[in-house]
Scaffold this motif. Structure first.
Motif, PDB file in Angstrom:
ATOM      1  N   MET A   1       0.849  -1.191   0.000  1.00 51.55           N
ATOM      2  CA  MET A   1       0.000   0.000   0.000  1.00 51.55           C
ATOM      3  C   MET A   1       0.885   1.242   0.000  1.00 51.55           C
ATOM      4  SD  MET A   1      -2.805  -1.206   2.877  1.00 51.55           S
ATOM      5  CE  MET A   1      -4.283  -0.446   2.237  1.00 51.55           C
ATOM      6  N   SER A   2       0.705   2.111  -0.985  1.00 54.12           N
ATOM      7  CA  SER A   2       1.551   3.290  -1.085  1.00 54.12           C
ATOM      8  C   SER A   2       1.160   4.336  -0.047  1.00 54.12           C
ATOM      9  CB  SER A   2       1.448   3.886  -2.498  1.00 54.12           C
ATOM     10  OG  SER A   2       0.095   4.170  -2.831  1.00 54.12           O
ATOM     11  N   ARG A   3      -0.138   4.432   0.260  1.00 51.19           N
ATOM     12  CA  ARG A   3      -0.599   5.399   1.255  1.00 51.19           C
ATOM     13  C   ARG A   3      -0.472   4.807   2.656  1.00 51.19           C
ATOM     14  NH1 ARG A   3      -6.343   7.307  -1.090  1.00 51.19           N
ATOM     15  NH2 ARG A   3      -6.332   5.211  -1.949  1.00 51.19           N
ATOM     16  N   PRO A   4      -0.376   5.665   3.684  1.00 54.22           N
ATOM     17  CA  PRO A   4      -0.278   5.142   5.057  1.00 54.22           C
ATOM     18  C   PRO A   4      -1.471   4.269   5.396  1.00 54.22           C
ATOM     19  CG  PRO A   4       0.208   7.499   4.999  1.00 54.22           C
ATOM     20  CD  PRO A   4      -0.312   7.138   3.643  1.00 54.22           C
ATOM     21  N   LEU A   5      -1.267   3.306   6.247  1.00 50.37           N
ATOM     22  CA  LEU A   5      -2.356   2.443   6.676  1.00 50.37           C
ATOM     23  C   LEU A   5      -3.437   3.264   7.376  1.00 50.37           C
ATOM     24  CD1 LEU A   5      -0.377  -0.554   8.227  1.00 50.37           C
ATOM     25  CD2 LEU A   5      -1.717  -0.599   6.116  1.00 50.37           C
ATOM     26  N   THR A   6      -4.672   3.011   7.027  1.00 47.71           N
ATOM     27  CA  THR A   6      -5.772   3.658   7.724  1.00 47.71           C
ATOM     28  C   THR A   6      -5.902   3.034   9.117  1.00 47.71           C
ATOM     29  OG1 THR A   6      -7.425   2.057   6.963  1.00 47.71           O
ATOM     30  CG2 THR A   6      -6.979   3.977   5.535  1.00 47.71           C
ATOM     31  N   PRO A   7      -6.574   3.724  10.053  1.00 47.67           N
ATOM     32  CA  PRO A   7      -6.792   3.119  11.374  1.00 47.67           C
ATOM     33  C   PRO A   7      -7.487   1.760  11.290  1.00 47.67           C
ATOM     34  CG  PRO A   7      -7.265   5.465  11.452  1.00 47.67           C
ATOM     35  CD  PRO A   7      -7.029   5.130  10.008  1.00 47.67           C
ATOM     36  N   LEU A   8      -8.437   1.622  10.360  1.00 49.95           N
ATOM     37  CA  LEU A   8      -9.133   0.345  10.229  1.00 49.95           C
ATOM     38  C   LEU A   8      -8.193  -0.738   9.707  1.00 49.95           C
ATOM     39  CD1 LEU A   8     -11.560  -1.424  10.382  1.00 49.95           C
ATOM     40  CD2 LEU A   8     -12.416  -0.425   8.245  1.00 49.95           C
ATOM     41  N   ALA A   9      -7.348  -0.403   8.718  1.00 48.32           N
ATOM     42  CA  ALA A   9      -6.389  -1.383   8.197  1.00 48.32           C
ATOM     43  C   ALA A   9      -5.433  -1.823   9.301  1.00 48.32           C
ATOM     44  CB  ALA A   9      -5.618  -0.777   7.026  1.00 48.32           C
ATOM     45  N   LEU A  10      -4.996  -0.881  10.119  1.00 45.97           N
ATOM     46  CA  LEU A  10      -4.115  -1.219  11.236  1.00 45.97           C
ATOM     47  C   LEU A  10      -4.830  -2.130  12.229  1.00 45.97           C
ATOM     48  CD1 LEU A  10      -1.436  -0.874  12.704  1.00 45.97           C
ATOM     49  CD2 LEU A  10      -2.340   1.233  13.710  1.00 45.97           C
ATOM     50  N   THR A  11      -6.125  -1.883  12.428  1.00 52.59           N
ATOM     51  CA  THR A  11      -6.910  -2.730  13.324  1.00 52.59           C
ATOM     52  C   THR A  11      -6.964  -4.166  12.816  1.00 52.59           C
ATOM     53  OG1 THR A  11      -8.284  -0.830  13.936  1.00 52.59           O
ATOM     54  CG2 THR A  11      -9.169  -3.017  14.418  1.00 52.59           C
ATOM     55  N   VAL A  12      -7.190  -4.321  11.514  1.00 52.87           N
ATOM     56  CA  VAL A  12      -7.239  -5.666  10.927  1.00 52.87           C
ATOM     57  C   VAL A  12      -5.893  -6.370  11.090  1.00 52.87           C
ATOM     58  CG1 VAL A  12      -7.464  -6.956   8.763  1.00 52.87           C
ATOM     59  CG2 VAL A  12      -9.047  -5.075   9.275  1.00 52.87           C
TER      60      VAL A  12
ATOM     61  N   ARG B   1       4.565   8.319  17.850  1.00 52.69           N
ATOM     62  CA  ARG B   1       5.660   9.292  17.893  1.00 52.69           C
ATOM     63  C   ARG B   1       5.243  10.691  17.425  1.00 52.69           C
ATOM     64  NH1 ARG B   1       8.355  12.923  18.112  1.00 52.69           N
ATOM     65  NH2 ARG B   1      10.588  13.220  17.777  1.00 52.69           N
ATOM     66  N   HIS B   2       4.462  10.770  16.350  1.00 52.47           N
ATOM     67  CA  HIS B   2       4.201  12.066  15.723  1.00 52.47           C
ATOM     68  C   HIS B   2       2.770  12.533  15.969  1.00 52.47           C
ATOM     69  CE1 HIS B   2       8.033  11.741  13.666  1.00 52.47           C
ATOM     70  NE2 HIS B   2       7.678  10.560  13.177  1.00 52.47           N
ATOM     71  N   PRO B   3       2.585  13.691  16.615  1.00 46.84           N
ATOM     72  CA  PRO B   3       1.227  14.226  16.762  1.00 46.84           C
ATOM     73  C   PRO B   3       0.635  14.535  15.381  1.00 46.84           C
ATOM     74  CG  PRO B   3       2.774  15.374  18.207  1.00 46.84           C
ATOM     75  CD  PRO B   3       3.599  14.542  17.256  1.00 46.84           C
ATOM     76  N   ALA B   4      -0.598  14.108  15.162  1.00 46.78           N
ATOM     77  CA  ALA B   4      -1.250  14.353  13.876  1.00 46.78           C
ATOM     78  C   ALA B   4      -2.085  15.615  13.963  1.00 46.78           C
ATOM     79  CB  ALA B   4      -2.128  13.161  13.493  1.00 46.78           C
ATOM     80  N   GLU B   5      -2.115  16.380  12.873  1.00 43.68           N
ATOM     81  CA  GLU B   5      -2.957  17.565  12.817  1.00 43.68           C
ATOM     82  C   GLU B   5      -4.389  17.133  12.553  1.00 43.68           C
ATOM     83  OE1 GLU B   5      -2.944  22.025  10.808  1.00 43.68           O
ATOM     84  OE2 GLU B   5      -1.881  20.385   9.815  1.00 43.68           O
ATOM     85  N   GLU B   6      -5.244  17.408  13.513  1.00 44.91           N
ATOM     86  CA  GLU B   6      -6.637  17.005  13.400  1.00 44.91           C
ATOM     87  C   GLU B   6      -7.530  18.240  13.478  1.00 44.91           C
ATOM     88  OE1 GLU B   6      -6.616  12.629  15.443  1.00 44.91           O
ATOM     89  OE2 GLU B   6      -6.362  14.344  16.788  1.00 44.91           O
ATOM     90  N   PHE B   7      -8.724  18.121  12.959  1.00 38.20           N
ATOM     91  CA  PHE B   7      -9.642  19.250  12.907  1.00 38.20           C
ATOM     92  C   PHE B   7     -10.987  18.861  13.508  1.00 38.20           C
ATOM     93  CE2 PHE B   7      -6.555  19.652   9.504  1.00 38.20           C
ATOM     94  CZ  PHE B   7      -6.108  20.964   9.676  1.00 38.20           C
ATOM     95  N   PRO B   8     -11.068  18.767  14.842  1.00 39.79           N
ATOM     96  CA  PRO B   8     -12.343  18.405  15.475  1.00 39.79           C
ATOM     97  C   PRO B   8     -13.402  19.469  15.223  1.00 39.79           C
ATOM     98  CG  PRO B   8     -10.726  19.072  17.122  1.00 39.79           C
ATOM     99  CD  PRO B   8      -9.997  18.965  15.818  1.00 39.79           C
TER     100      PRO B   8
ATOM    101  N   ARG C   1       3.606   1.741  11.034  1.00 41.44           N
ATOM    102  CA  ARG C   1       2.515   2.705  11.154  1.00 41.44           C
ATOM    103  C   ARG C   1       2.206   3.008  12.616  1.00 41.44           C
ATOM    104  NH1 ARG C   1       0.402   7.224   9.777  1.00 41.44           N
ATOM    105  NH2 ARG C   1      -1.861   7.271   9.526  1.00 41.44           N
ATOM    106  N   LEU C   2       2.239   1.983  13.453  1.00 43.67           N
ATOM    107  CA  LEU C   2       1.980   2.178  14.875  1.00 43.67           C
ATOM    108  C   LEU C   2       3.016   3.108  15.495  1.00 43.67           C
ATOM    109  CD1 LEU C   2       0.373   1.515  17.397  1.00 43.67           C
ATOM    110  CD2 LEU C   2       1.802  -0.513  17.693  1.00 43.67           C
ATOM    111  N   ALA C   3       4.284   2.911  15.135  1.00 43.09           N
ATOM    112  CA  ALA C   3       5.338   3.781  15.652  1.00 43.09           C
ATOM    113  C   ALA C   3       5.112   5.224  15.227  1.00 43.09           C
ATOM    114  CB  ALA C   3       6.705   3.287  15.160  1.00 43.09           C
ATOM    115  N   GLU C   4       4.644   5.428  13.986  1.00 43.10           N
ATOM    116  CA  GLU C   4       4.341   6.784  13.501  1.00 43.10           C
ATOM    117  C   GLU C   4       3.233   7.433  14.320  1.00 43.10           C
ATOM    118  OE1 GLU C   4       5.263   7.316   8.779  1.00 43.10           O
ATOM    119  OE2 GLU C   4       3.379   6.336   9.338  1.00 43.10           O
ATOM    120  N   LEU C   5       2.182   6.671  14.582  1.00 44.38           N
ATOM    121  CA  LEU C   5       1.034   7.225  15.298  1.00 44.38           C
ATOM    122  C   LEU C   5       1.397   7.619  16.726  1.00 44.38           C
ATOM    123  CD1 LEU C   5      -1.828   4.819  14.140  1.00 44.38           C
ATOM    124  CD2 LEU C   5      -1.366   7.145  13.351  1.00 44.38           C
TER     125      LEU C   5
END
Length: 206
Positions: free
Chosen positions: A1-12, A95-102, A89-93
């Protein structure tokens, strides 16, 4: 997968790291371990994620079986590439704060479109919802701990509880500041969309 794993893909991938299983079993495990509190999951999205992971070579089918008139069920296993991708992907999540827009942040950014007293009233309503959510999350977490689920498997719930508690404290303080007059925008820059009066005030003034 060229794009980062989605949270759901990581869950699977995480579930398959515990052993091969079919998507229906994954759904059961998601409910049992409350993964759906941390990841947005629907029946269709789960199967779609499994298909994409298989196409990318991160998981592989082991066997397909059918019981009676039920649809075929394919058992999948994680591949070495899938384990590596999940760990990266887990290490990325972590280590790095993600920019989110609640969405609440969007509301606060444009808060001066409403009068202060109405915002204070709306915030008081929000505290009620947050208090109920906090109580529910705490009850669910305690129930899972009572069932013998290890604490490290519930850290996402602990973080959720901390976030809701933090938001509740912020909202209460903000409502207090508005009601006391410590916070106001009455003398601020004017806008074409002037703060409207609450509908119940309009009725009372007529």
């Amino acid at each position: 997968m060229s794009r980062p794993l989605t949270p759901l893909a990581l869950t699977v991938l995480r579930m398959l790291c515990d052993g091969p299983m079919h998507p229906y079993e994954m759904q059961q495990r998601i409910r049992d371990h409350a993964y759906d509190h941390a990841v947005k999951i629907t029946h269709g999205s789960l199967y779609h994620s499994v298909e994409r992971l298989a196409a990318a070579g991160l998981i592989e089918p082991l066997e397909t079986s059918r019981e009676g008139r039920r649809p075929e069920r394919t058992v999948y296993a994680v591949t070495t590439a899938g384990r590596d991708a999940a760990q990266f992907r887990l290490a990325e999540l972590i280590r790095h704060p993600a920019e989110e827009f609640p969405l609440f942040g969007t509301g606060l950014a444009f808060v001066n479109l409403l009068p202060e007293d109405e915002v204070a009233r709306l915030l008081r309503g929000r505290t009620v919802a947050l208090e109920a959510a906090l109580a529910g999350h705490r009850t669910a977490n305690e129930a899972l701990l009572t069932q013998g689920i290890e604490r490290y498997k519930l850290l996402d719930q602990e973080w959720l509880i901390a976030r809701v508690r933090g938001e509740l404290d912020f909202v209460r303080t903000l409502a207090d500041d508005l009601e006391s007059g410590r916070l106001t925008w009455k003398d601020g820059a004017t806008t074409m969309c002037r703060p409207r009066r609450p509908r119940h005030d309009e009725k009372g003034a007529s």
